[in-house]
Motif scaffolding. Sequence first.
Motif, PDB file in Angstrom:
ATOM      1  N   THR A 143       1.004   3.925  -2.984  1.00 13.50           N
ATOM      2  CA  THR A 143       0.566   5.300  -2.692  1.00 13.50           C
ATOM      3  C   THR A 143       1.629   6.311  -3.097  1.00 13.50           C
ATOM      4  O   THR A 143       1.330   7.310  -3.761  1.00 13.50           O
ATOM      5  CB  THR A 143       0.253   5.444  -1.189  1.00 13.50           C
ATOM      6  N   LEU A 144       2.878   6.056  -2.726  1.00 15.39           N
ATOM      7  CA  LEU A 144       3.943   7.020  -3.006  1.00 15.39           C
ATOM      8  C   LEU A 144       4.349   6.991  -4.478  1.00 15.39           C
ATOM      9  O   LEU A 144       4.706   8.034  -5.038  1.00 15.39           O
ATOM     10  CB  LEU A 144       5.145   6.742  -2.102  1.00 15.39           C
ATOM     11  N   GLU A 180       0.829  -1.211   0.000  1.00 14.15           N
ATOM     12  CA  GLU A 180       0.000   0.000   0.000  1.00 14.15           C
ATOM     13  C   GLU A 180       0.862   1.258   0.000  1.00 14.15           C
ATOM     14  O   GLU A 180       0.600   2.205  -0.752  1.00 14.15           O
ATOM     15  CB  GLU A 180      -0.922  -0.001   1.227  1.00 14.15           C
ATOM     16  N   ARG A 181       1.904   1.281   0.853  1.00 11.67           N
ATOM     17  CA  ARG A 181       2.744   2.480   0.934  1.00 11.67           C
ATOM     18  C   ARG A 181       3.512   2.699  -0.360  1.00 11.67           C
ATOM     19  O   ARG A 181       3.625   3.828  -0.840  1.00 11.67           O
ATOM     20  CB  ARG A 181       3.721   2.362   2.105  1.00 11.67           C
ATOM     21  N   GLU A 224       6.151   6.784   7.000  1.00  9.64           N
ATOM     22  CA  GLU A 224       5.346   7.889   7.537  1.00  9.64           C
ATOM     23  C   GLU A 224       6.004   8.536   8.759  1.00  9.64           C
ATOM     24  O   GLU A 224       5.463   8.522   9.859  1.00  9.64           O
ATOM     25  CB  GLU A 224       3.939   7.402   7.889  1.00  9.64           C
ATOM     26  N   ALA A 244       2.319   6.589  -6.936  1.00  8.80           N
ATOM     27  CA  ALA A 244       1.303   7.411  -7.596  1.00  8.80           C
ATOM     28  C   ALA A 244       1.459   8.885  -7.238  1.00  8.80           C
ATOM     29  O   ALA A 244       1.411   9.757  -8.114  1.00  8.80           O
ATOM     30  CB  ALA A 244      -0.092   6.924  -7.206  1.00  8.80           C
ATOM     31  N   ALA A 245       1.682   9.163  -5.971  1.00 12.24           N
ATOM     32  CA  ALA A 245       1.769  10.554  -5.515  1.00 12.24           C
ATOM     33  C   ALA A 245       2.933  11.294  -6.160  1.00 12.24           C
ATOM     34  O   ALA A 245       2.828  12.492  -6.456  1.00 12.24           O
ATOM     35  CB  ALA A 245       1.894  10.602  -3.992  1.00 12.24           C
TER      36      ALA A 245
END
Length: 586
Positions: free
Chosen positions: A450-451, A446-447, A485, A453-454
């Motif tokens: 997420t990163l 997930e991390r 995080e 894509a971001a």
Amino acid sequence: MEDRPLSLVARDLRKSFRRDAKETVEALGGISLTVRKGTLTALVGPDGAGKTTLLRLASGLILPDSGSLTVVGLDVAEKPQAVQDRIGYMPQRFGLYEDLSVQENLDLYADLNGVSPAERRTVYPRLFEMTQLGPFKDRPAGKLSGGMKQKLGLACTLVRAPELLLLDEPTVGVDPLSRRELWEIVFKLIREDGLSVVVATSYLDEAERCEHAVLMHAGEILAEGPPAEITAKADGCCFLVKGPEGVPARSLQARLFALPGVVDAVPEAGRVRIVRRPDRLEEPLTLEGLQLETEPTGARFEDAFMMLFDSVAGERDHTSPAPLAASPENAADGTVVEVRDLVRKFGDFTAVDHVTFSVRRGEVYGLLGPNGAGKSTTFRMLCGLLPATAGTLRVAGNDLLKAGAKARERLGYVAQKFSLYGQLTVGENLEFFASAYGLRGNRKKERIATLTAAFELERFRDLPSGQLPGGFRQRLALAAALLHEPDILFLDEATSGADPLARRQFWGRITALSEQGVTVIVTTHFMEEAEYCDRVIILDAGRNLAEGTPVEIRERAVSGKTAPSMEEAFIAIVERERAKRTEKAA
């Protein structure tokens, strides 16, 4: 100027490189350029513009695919060695031998270039005088400050009195005082020797001082001429904007930069300096339904650069950040970094001398200082990479002197030099660092997703990270630092050498993180970046010289009617305190 002899002539110059078995990158796409004797020419442009390729071609290190290139009257393709014998080239990573002394490095380069003992007796005294390295002849190069290393590199380049000097980003990672000293040397050589100089630089204020500027993008020349003529293209398009009460300038900057009609936005003395597109000047400037007041201000070279770049860079991402919000009233209660009487000694040498400051949750705090001031040592102690000799150091509620490992779990770190694994792909780097931070299973997936894509890294996922464009290397380094995080993010010269657009995008992401409550501590030699900080501390000789907001720092250095820039204020404060120390010692 038109009657001066030509030092460099390029005609329809082309050069391509093969990135891998499938892709070829065109570094120069048919450029033509002339450089006259005794002039200072600046090459500016974003990462991948072709600046370094042009300098390497001019130095005879690589050959063009087509077109012609004449340097000091010689065809580089036919006589590369003859060209190299008559020019000086200082690349981004100049080859100093750190175990050799200053004198031994100079001697080595003199030997390599066939400089006779008689010539050395004439050249050396002048080089030592210009660079102020005379008192450090016996010091190993590895123990010099960053600015002194650059001056030694320049001295080695000048040891044979070249006719043309090529400098590739000579002041990257150099503090403002050393940067000024380097430029004084260059101007002296042009003025007294008639030397021709071509410099590639990411500092647009440096280009503004040159006689001739060349703006490059994607292997082509967008514009060239005297900087004043280029600057004039932004006349009437530059304004200062003040945001709502309590809103940090960087937060307003991030949102103004996302507006379709805004070419550029940067914090400046508590306000935001914007450049608007000429065809949108008549429209009111509105943000979240609020009409903002604008105050016209004079154009700078950087304003014109961003305007010209905007015209060819394609559509920029205008995704609107979260709504503006004032800093929470209770921010002062959330201290996450507390430093009291911090001391660090190396033998008899005191690198950090009783430094005290604190940083609040969600604050962006800047550690500033000349090379050798003690800020890097302080920074390494804050990260838990170096133990303190004495004092109190609490980070994220933990005493670093007693519970360093526990505190480090809550920290993220982005280094000055690209610190990831260049032979691993983007995806492999993220996988490795996620595992190193203890992420497993779905949480890890997930991390990374997420990163990826971001930071818009998906299209580079299978590319070795060492082949990434500079701006995307920074994105990957930041993404890796954020996988777990962290509560506190440390940025060590993280945008060193980055072009203006990459810096804007980088700081937009940092602003978003700070608004989410992440505390950011940054070191930088680029004083305009200090404007993004809530507060800064200026260190020199291991001691605290000044602390406050960027506006307060500027006010401490006011000496006339004109308000100083952040860089002018920094230099004034450091020089004033050094003069006091000198007077006291006498």
